[in-house]
Design an enzyme around this catalytic site. Structure first.
Site, mmCIF file in Angstrom:
data_model
loop_
_atom_site.group_PDB
_atom_site.id
_atom_site.type_symbol
_atom_site.label_atom_id
_atom_site.label_comp_id
_atom_site.label_asym_id
_atom_site.label_seq_id
_atom_site.Cartn_x
_atom_site.Cartn_y
_atom_site.Cartn_z
ATOM 1 N N ARG A 37 30.812 24.667 9.115
ATOM 2 C CA ARG A 37 31.626 25.727 8.507
ATOM 3 C C ARG A 37 32.175 26.685 9.571
ATOM 4 N NH1 ARG A 37 28.383 26.850 2.792
ATOM 5 N NH2 ARG A 37 29.608 25.356 1.602
ATOM 6 N N LYS A 202 21.443 21.758 -7.543
ATOM 7 C CA LYS A 202 21.953 22.779 -8.468
ATOM 8 C C LYS A 202 22.299 22.092 -9.783
ATOM 9 C CE LYS A 202 23.973 25.478 -4.708
ATOM 10 N NZ LYS A 202 25.252 25.580 -3.985
ATOM 11 N N GLY A 360 28.054 22.165 0.985
ATOM 12 C CA GLY A 360 27.402 22.562 2.226
ATOM 13 C C GLY A 360 26.300 21.598 2.631
ATOM 14 N N GLY A 384 30.801 23.532 -4.881
ATOM 15 C CA GLY A 384 31.088 24.110 -6.184
ATOM 16 C C GLY A 384 32.576 24.365 -6.374
HETATM 17 P P1 ADP Z 1 25.623 20.794 -2.003
HETATM 18 O O1 ADP Z 1 25.273 21.957 -1.112
HETATM 19 O O2 ADP Z 1 26.108 19.611 -1.220
HETATM 20 O O3 ADP Z 1 26.543 21.178 -3.118
HETATM 21 P P2 ADP Z 1 23.173 21.157 -3.521
HETATM 22 O O4 ADP Z 1 23.052 22.507 -2.935
HETATM 23 O O5 ADP Z 1 23.403 21.038 -4.986
HETATM 24 O O6 ADP Z 1 24.260 20.286 -2.705
HETATM 25 O O7 ADP Z 1 21.823 20.328 -3.277
HETATM 26 C C1 ADP Z 1 21.313 20.046 -1.996
HETATM 27 C C2 ADP Z 1 19.817 19.903 -2.050
HETATM 28 O O8 ADP Z 1 19.408 19.002 -3.081
HETATM 29 C C3 ADP Z 1 19.226 19.354 -0.771
HETATM 30 O O9 ADP Z 1 18.558 20.392 -0.099
HETATM 31 C C4 ADP Z 1 18.239 18.263 -1.267
HETATM 32 O O10 ADP Z 1 16.985 18.331 -0.637
HETATM 33 C C5 ADP Z 1 18.122 18.562 -2.742
HETATM 34 N N1 ADP Z 1 17.741 17.406 -3.560
HETATM 35 C C6 ADP Z 1 18.319 16.204 -3.648
HETATM 36 N N2 ADP Z 1 17.637 15.379 -4.455
HETATM 37 C C7 ADP Z 1 16.565 16.078 -4.904
HETATM 38 C C8 ADP Z 1 15.456 15.776 -5.762
HETATM 39 N N3 ADP Z 1 15.313 14.562 -6.315
HETATM 40 N N4 ADP Z 1 14.550 16.754 -5.993
HETATM 41 C C9 ADP Z 1 14.681 17.962 -5.420
HETATM 42 N N5 ADP Z 1 15.701 18.330 -4.599
HETATM 43 C C10 ADP Z 1 16.628 17.386 -4.349
HETATM 44 MG MG MG Z 2 23.890 23.579 -1.353
#
Ligand code: ADP
Ligand code: MG
Length: 404
Positions: A37, A202, A360, A384
């Protein structure tokens, strides 16, 4: 697209330009683990420096509680920015206080200051319009114009994103413009088949996205933390995995609607279940309908999609012409639970068409797993924000920049 661009601000030499960036990088023990970023903010910052502007960079970092919290200081980010720009960058220890005012007053043409984390101030994310406007007013005193370039936050109605843009002459930066170019390609006549891969943690945020995507895409693949709500909705037990009980009916609705619309909903058939949430946790691969059958019983936690699922997801991704991916397939931060994310990332690099990674943690994941940015069509700084754009929502941070 009527987004106001940088040139709409006129000559910027000697002007105090506030730049709202998204420098919300992942940190471990005060060290930046992915500076994507910060790099993404460089084109706009360099353009402003070259134009002789006095550049005031602001951003949030993490989720502090509206008050200063040293673990979320932007200081390491200011340092990294200085290295990447190859120029000194001043740092102000507050956001709109004496330190920030002094640093801005000392700026020379072409100079840069980073002010402290916007979210150390409750007004930044306040739901109360007056409270937000008051903080935006304090920010506005620091500058003459605003360049909004924090793509990761344009879906948020926050003081620096939304209110400030109405107090100062404002325009979108180069990052926002570049992100929107790609998102346009995903929304206007995407080449088909069009697949969206969803994961991450999320869960409640992302489940809602599905109803809006169903009419637009051909395939939805569900991994990460949200897969367990789907499995449970199908009547399977998920032990102690992430679960949104109150979303079960909604998810059953999505499953039915996908079937009606002929959208292929690709759900895991196997899962990696761990004894606990830890890098070195004992783990087993089990069928998605037998999660409680491991040695860990009802206390097991699903931390990744299984190998059979990973192979199937990879096939579906490779066989698509347009792919958008948001959310890691598992807890990729622990090597033992990174295989699903790696398999999907690899498949994205092999797509004969447009592949986009957004979010992210998703962007950090592909880099951490050894992929380089140019192996993908685009790596978006916003998860998001990208999803809400793809849903067809109006994003407050873009509307204030003239986007309709
Ligand atoms: P992004 O930032 O790409 O939008 P999110 O913030 O929604 O993604 O999610 C990222 C997190 O999701 C990572 O830190 C990962 O460890 C977690 N994650 C993925 N699968 C699982 C799971 N089965 N249980 C708990 N956490 C998870
Ligand atoms: Mg995230």
């Amino acid at each position: 697209m009527t987004l106001r661009t940088l040139d709409s601000l006129g000559p910027l030499e000697g002007k105090r330009v506030i730049v709202r960036c998204d420098l919300n990088v992942p940190l471990r023990d005060g060290v930046i683990t992915d500076d994507g970023r910060v790099r993404a903010s460089l084109p706009t910052l360099n353009a402003l420096i070259n134009a002789g502007a006095r550049v005031i960079v602001c951003s949030h970092l993490g989720r502090p509680d509206g008050a200063p919290d040293p673990q979320y200081s932007l200081e390491p980010v200011a340092q990294r920015l200085s290295e990447l720009l190859g120029a000194p960058v001043a740092f102000a220890r507050d956001t709109v206080g004496e330190s920030a005012k002094d640093a801005v007053a000392s700026l020379e043409d072409g100079g840069v200051v980073v002010i402290e984390n916007l979210r150390f101030n409750a007004g930044e994310t306040a739901k109360d319009d007056a409270e937000r406007a008051a903080f935006a007013g304090q920010l506005a005193e620091l500058g003459d114009v605003l360049v909004s370039d924090g793509f990761g936050v344009v879906h948020r109605k926050q003081a620096s994103v939304y209110d400030l843009a109405q107090l100062l002459p404002s325009a979108a930066g180069l990052l926002i413009a570049a992100e929107l170019d790609v998102l346009d390609r995903l929304t206007e006549n995407p080449e088909r088949p069009y697949a969206v891969v969803l994961g991450g943690s999320k869960v409640s945020d992302k489940l809602g996205v599905i109803s809006h995507l169903l009419p637009r895409v051909d395939r939805i693949l569900v991994g990460g933390g949200m897969l367990f709500t789907f499995l449970k909705a199908q009547g399977h037990e998920v032990a102690s995995s992430l679960l949104e009980e109150d979303q079960l009916d909604t998810v059953r609705g999505y499953i039915a609607e996908a079937a009606e619309r002929g959208v292929e909903l690709v759900l895991p058939t196997d899962v990696v279940v761990a004894e606990k949430f830890a890098a070195d946790a004992a783990h087993e691969v089990v069928a998605a309908d037998a999660i409680e059958s491991t040695a860990f019983g009802a206390s097991g936690i699903g931390l990744d999609i299984g190998p059979e699922t990973a192979a199937r997801f990879a096939d579906v991704v490779r066989g698509s012409k347009t792919v958008f991916w948001n959310g890691p397939m598992g807890v990729f931060e622990f090597p033992a639970f990174a295989a699903g994310t790696k398999a999907v990332a690899q498949a994205l690099t092999e797509v004969d068409g447009l592949s986009v990674v957004g979010g992210g943690d998703s962007a950090a994941a592909v880099r951490q797993l050894g992929f380089s940015d140019d192996q993908f069509g685009h790596i978006s700084t916003g998860g998001g924000a990208s999803l809400e754009f793809l849903e067809g929502k109006k994003l407050p941070g873009l509307e204030v920049l003239g986007w309709v």
